[in-house]
Design a protein around this motif. Structure first.
Motif, PDB file in Angstrom:
ATOM      1  N   VAL A 120       0.833  -1.201   0.000  1.00 58.43           N
ATOM      2  CA  VAL A 120       0.000   0.000   0.000  1.00 58.43           C
ATOM      3  C   VAL A 120       0.867   1.249   0.000  1.00 58.43           C
ATOM      4  O   VAL A 120       0.598   2.210  -0.726  1.00 58.43           O
ATOM      5  CB  VAL A 120      -0.956   0.007   1.217  1.00 58.43           C
ATOM      6  CG1 VAL A 120      -1.571   1.386   1.429  1.00 58.43           C
ATOM      7  CG2 VAL A 120      -2.056  -1.023   1.013  1.00 58.43           C
ATOM      8  N   ASN A 121       1.932   1.238   0.776  1.00 62.23           N
ATOM      9  CA  ASN A 121       2.839   2.379   0.837  1.00 62.23           C
ATOM     10  C   ASN A 121       3.444   2.662  -0.527  1.00 62.23           C
ATOM     11  O   ASN A 121       3.516   3.807  -0.990  1.00 62.23           O
ATOM     12  CB  ASN A 121       3.944   2.105   1.861  1.00 62.23           C
ATOM     13  CG  ASN A 121       4.885   3.284   2.012  1.00 62.23           C
ATOM     14  OD1 ASN A 121       4.456   4.397   2.293  1.00 62.23           O
ATOM     15  ND2 ASN A 121       6.170   3.054   1.814  1.00 62.23           N
ATOM     16  N   ILE A 122       3.854   1.602  -1.221  1.00 63.34           N
ATOM     17  CA  ILE A 122       4.485   1.757  -2.540  1.00 63.34           C
ATOM     18  C   ILE A 122       3.472   2.224  -3.574  1.00 63.34           C
ATOM     19  O   ILE A 122       3.718   3.151  -4.344  1.00 63.34           O
ATOM     20  CB  ILE A 122       5.140   0.432  -2.976  1.00 63.34           C
ATOM     21  CG1 ILE A 122       6.332   0.124  -2.064  1.00 63.34           C
ATOM     22  CG2 ILE A 122       5.607   0.485  -4.420  1.00 63.34           C
ATOM     23  CD1 ILE A 122       6.785  -1.313  -2.109  1.00 63.34           C
ATOM     24  N   LEU A 123       2.287   1.581  -3.604  1.00 63.67           N
ATOM     25  CA  LEU A 123       1.267   1.950  -4.575  1.00 63.67           C
ATOM     26  C   LEU A 123       0.756   3.369  -4.346  1.00 63.67           C
ATOM     27  O   LEU A 123       0.420   4.080  -5.290  1.00 63.67           O
ATOM     28  CB  LEU A 123       0.103   0.958  -4.514  1.00 63.67           C
ATOM     29  CG  LEU A 123       0.370  -0.425  -5.122  1.00 63.67           C
ATOM     30  CD1 LEU A 123      -0.772  -1.379  -4.805  1.00 63.67           C
ATOM     31  CD2 LEU A 123       0.552  -0.340  -6.630  1.00 63.67           C
ATOM     32  N   GLU A 183      14.159   2.553  -4.129  1.00 66.01           N
ATOM     33  CA  GLU A 183      14.693   3.031  -2.854  1.00 66.01           C
ATOM     34  C   GLU A 183      13.724   2.733  -1.712  1.00 66.01           C
ATOM     35  O   GLU A 183      14.133   2.334  -0.619  1.00 66.01           O
ATOM     36  CB  GLU A 183      14.978   4.540  -2.932  1.00 66.01           C
ATOM     37  CG  GLU A 183      16.197   4.902  -3.760  1.00 66.01           C
ATOM     38  CD  GLU A 183      17.462   4.236  -3.241  1.00 66.01           C
ATOM     39  OE1 GLU A 183      17.680   4.221  -2.008  1.00 66.01           O
ATOM     40  OE2 GLU A 183      18.229   3.700  -4.065  1.00 66.01           O
ATOM     41  N   ASP A 184      12.414   2.918  -1.961  1.00 66.55           N
ATOM     42  CA  ASP A 184      11.406   2.590  -0.948  1.00 66.55           C
ATOM     43  C   ASP A 184      11.452   1.116  -0.585  1.00 66.55           C
ATOM     44  O   ASP A 184      11.415   0.736   0.597  1.00 66.55           O
ATOM     45  CB  ASP A 184      10.005   2.945  -1.450  1.00 66.55           C
ATOM     46  CG  ASP A 184       9.755   4.440  -1.468  1.00 66.55           C
ATOM     47  OD1 ASP A 184      10.512   5.162  -0.791  1.00 66.55           O
ATOM     48  OD2 ASP A 184       8.824   4.888  -2.152  1.00 66.55           O
ATOM     49  N   ILE A 185      11.527   0.261  -1.607  1.00 70.30           N
ATOM     50  CA  ILE A 185      11.578  -1.194  -1.396  1.00 70.30           C
ATOM     51  C   ILE A 185      12.824  -1.576  -0.601  1.00 70.30           C
ATOM     52  O   ILE A 185      12.770  -2.398   0.321  1.00 70.30           O
ATOM     53  CB  ILE A 185      11.574  -1.928  -2.757  1.00 70.30           C
ATOM     54  CG1 ILE A 185      10.163  -1.925  -3.342  1.00 70.30           C
ATOM     55  CG2 ILE A 185      12.048  -3.361  -2.616  1.00 70.30           C
ATOM     56  CD1 ILE A 185       9.199  -2.863  -2.685  1.00 70.30           C
ATOM     57  N   LEU A 195      12.394  -0.677   3.094  1.00 73.60           N
ATOM     58  CA  LEU A 195      11.381  -1.464   3.803  1.00 73.60           C
ATOM     59  C   LEU A 195      11.770  -2.918   3.978  1.00 73.60           C
ATOM     60  O   LEU A 195      11.350  -3.571   4.938  1.00 73.60           O
ATOM     61  CB  LEU A 195      10.043  -1.392   3.053  1.00 73.60           C
ATOM     62  CG  LEU A 195       9.308  -0.049   3.114  1.00 73.60           C
ATOM     63  CD1 LEU A 195       8.176  -0.018   2.112  1.00 73.60           C
ATOM     64  CD2 LEU A 195       8.771   0.216   4.509  1.00 73.60           C
ATOM     65  N   ASN A 196      12.577  -3.470   3.064  1.00 76.08           N
ATOM     66  CA  ASN A 196      12.841  -4.911   3.071  1.00 76.08           C
ATOM     67  C   ASN A 196      14.309  -5.286   3.233  1.00 76.08           C
ATOM     68  O   ASN A 196      14.640  -6.463   3.255  1.00 76.08           O
ATOM     69  CB  ASN A 196      12.311  -5.533   1.775  1.00 76.08           C
ATOM     70  CG  ASN A 196      10.820  -5.395   1.642  1.00 76.08           C
ATOM     71  OD1 ASN A 196      10.059  -6.180   2.196  1.00 76.08           O
ATOM     72  ND2 ASN A 196      10.379  -4.383   0.902  1.00 76.08           N
ATOM     73  N   ASN A 197      15.193  -4.282   3.298  1.00 73.98           N
ATOM     74  CA  ASN A 197      16.614  -4.547   3.482  1.00 73.98           C
ATOM     75  C   ASN A 197      17.149  -5.509   2.413  1.00 73.98           C
ATOM     76  O   ASN A 197      17.732  -6.555   2.709  1.00 73.98           O
ATOM     77  CB  ASN A 197      16.874  -5.123   4.881  1.00 73.98           C
ATOM     78  CG  ASN A 197      18.351  -5.111   5.236  1.00 73.98           C
ATOM     79  OD1 ASN A 197      19.111  -4.282   4.729  1.00 73.98           O
ATOM     80  ND2 ASN A 197      18.762  -6.029   6.086  1.00 73.98           N
ATOM     81  N   CYS A 204       7.575  -3.190 -10.835  1.00 74.60           N
ATOM     82  CA  CYS A 204       7.017  -3.260  -9.477  1.00 74.60           C
ATOM     83  C   CYS A 204       6.554  -4.678  -9.146  1.00 74.60           C
ATOM     84  O   CYS A 204       6.820  -5.190  -8.053  1.00 74.60           O
ATOM     85  CB  CYS A 204       5.850  -2.290  -9.341  1.00 74.60           C
ATOM     86  SG  CYS A 204       6.307  -0.552  -9.506  1.00 74.60           S
ATOM     87  N   GLU A 205       5.851  -5.323 -10.086  1.00 74.04           N
ATOM     88  CA  GLU A 205       5.354  -6.686  -9.871  1.00 74.04           C
ATOM     89  C   GLU A 205       6.505  -7.659  -9.702  1.00 74.04           C
ATOM     90  O   GLU A 205       6.499  -8.518  -8.807  1.00 74.04           O
ATOM     91  CB  GLU A 205       4.470  -7.130 -11.053  1.00 74.04           C
ATOM     92  CG  GLU A 205       3.140  -6.421 -11.157  1.00 74.04           C
ATOM     93  CD  GLU A 205       2.121  -6.920 -10.152  1.00 74.04           C
ATOM     94  OE1 GLU A 205       2.474  -7.756  -9.307  1.00 74.04           O
ATOM     95  OE2 GLU A 205       0.973  -6.445 -10.207  1.00 74.04           O
TER      96      GLU A 205
END
Length: 411
Positions: A56-59, A281-283, A286-288, A315-316
């Motif tokens: 949700v944050n990414i979308l 960068e967001d990913i 969030l997921n290291n 993204c997918e």
């Protein structure tokens, strides 16, 4: 006889007591079974909710409302174990209900909700609604000052069931999470409009204060020169024309500077590439995970449709590698030329057996989306995955772009 009667009464009392104990034990066993099921579902739900929150944050950062609703359906089904989930969109003028499940209920759902819309929007907690002998739990999706829609799912458990009560809390959580995302969409739209208005005012003021003033002085100079042509010598006319030419050059430079400041070609930053990099960068935060990204070629050769599809495919691919493959390193490369576009995503995750997945028709939404988006671009997709090694996705799309060189056009 008295002793016999007392013993008989005691046995009967004891029998009743034993029956009550057995009944309570059965009830406790049933409750324990429900608790174990509920705890198991809660643990699974926590994992789903964590993944949902990240997605949700990414979308939301991408402004992808359709993708957000699709993601909502996917996780609502996983969390509630329901076969049918729907969303009633208040911002849409037609096709208000989006449903994932029994499509026969679509028309009736829209009619009932439209009829009782005002009453439903007043609810603060999930309520039950019946459609064609099917029980639904619904809840409004809204913020403190705006209504966005109505979320609901088919209820299959009884009201006394622990899982049912747990589902109610999860439905409320989903509603609040999506309302926050929609509120962010709404605020981003307002912010974008304000920024555009501010930029328009700035450019208008700059053009008015500099360019228009110089153009006005040039117009006055030309008018004055035309009135005095018969009085001026050739040398004086040339001097006046040189002055007007210099002023014209100055105006052209100022206009060029303002146009170049708005052009990403001159500033060197492409919104398409920057959006992908921001997503990555967001990913990573969030997921290291490690995600090297490279792009070869100019995205000027891409149409708007191709940019949107490629962005979603990246993204997918990354999302699948993290959520399902548990990958730690994901390499993404995009090559663009006038004839072909190639996207390659390689991860070191746990992989999967593609043949078994294809045979069982159990392709997840992520893989289905990749196939559908590739097909929409008339391209081809190859997925090579090995258990314990990782997955490689290669998407190849034809790119018939018209390139003009001088007077010659090349396709």
């Amino acid at each position: 006889m008295l002793s016999f009667l007392m013993i008989t009464a005691a046995v009967q009392v004891w029998s009743i007591y034993v029956k009550k104990i057995k009944y309570k034990n059965r009830k406790l066993e049933e409750v324990n079974i429900q608790l174990e099921s509920a705890n198991k579902i809660i643990l699974e739900s926590v994992d789903h909710i964590m993944a949902l929150y990240q997605s949700v944050n990414i979308l939301t950062n991408q402004g992808n409302k359709e993708g957000l609703i699709k993601l909502l359906f996917e996780y609502a089904k996983k969390i509630t174990r329901s076969n049918t989930v729907f969303y009633y969109d208040l911002s849409s003028d037609y096709n208000k209900v989006t449903l994932d499940g029994n499509n026969d209920l679509l028309k009736f759902l829209e009619e009932i909700i439209t009829k009782d819309l005002k009453k439903i929007l007043e609810y603060k907690e999930p309520v039950e609604m019946h459609v064609l002998n099917t029980r639904f739990k619904i809840i409004p999706v809204k913020s403190a000052y705006k209504d966005y829609g109505i979320l609901g799912f088919e209820a299959t458990n009884s009201k006394e069931n622990i899982i049912y009560k747990n589902n109610m809390h999860q439905l409320q959580f989903l509603s609040e999470l999506i309302s926050i995302a929609f509120e962010r969409f709404y605020l981003e739209e307002i912010n974008e409009r304000l920024l555009i208005t501010e930029e328009q005012n700035r450019i208008a003021n700059e053009i008015h204060d500099s360019v228009l003033q110089r153009l006005f002085s040039m117009s006055c100079g030309v008018f004055s020169l035309m009135k005095k042509l018969d009085k001026y010598s050739l040398e004086e006319i040339q001097k006046e024309l040189n002055l007007i030419r210099k002023t014209t050059d100055t105006v052209m430079k100022e206009l060029r500077a303002k146009i170049y400041s708005l052009s990403w070609k001159k500033s060197g930053s492409s919104s398409f590439a920057m959006d992908i990099k921001r997503y990555i960068e967001d990913i990573k935060k969030l997921n290291n995970v490690i995600i090297p990204f490279s792009i070869v070629g100019s995205d000027e050769l891409l149409s708007c449709k191709q940019k949107k599809a490629l962005h979603r495919m990246i993204c997918e691919g990354i999302g699948n590698a993290i959520r399902h493959g548990k990958a730690e390193v994901i390499e993404v490369s995009l090559k663009i030329d006038s004839h072909n576009i190639t996207l390659i995503i390689i991860d070191n995750g746990k992989g999967f057996d593609l043949d078994k997945v294809s045979e069982s028709n159990a392709k997840g939404l992520g893989i289905q989306n990749l196939y559908q988006m590739t097909e929409s671009l008339c391209g081809e997709i190859k997925i090579d995955s090995k258990l314990g090694i990782g997955t490689e996705i290669e998407v190849s799309v034809p790119n018939n772009v018209l390139i003009v060189k001088g007077k010659e056009a090349i396709v």
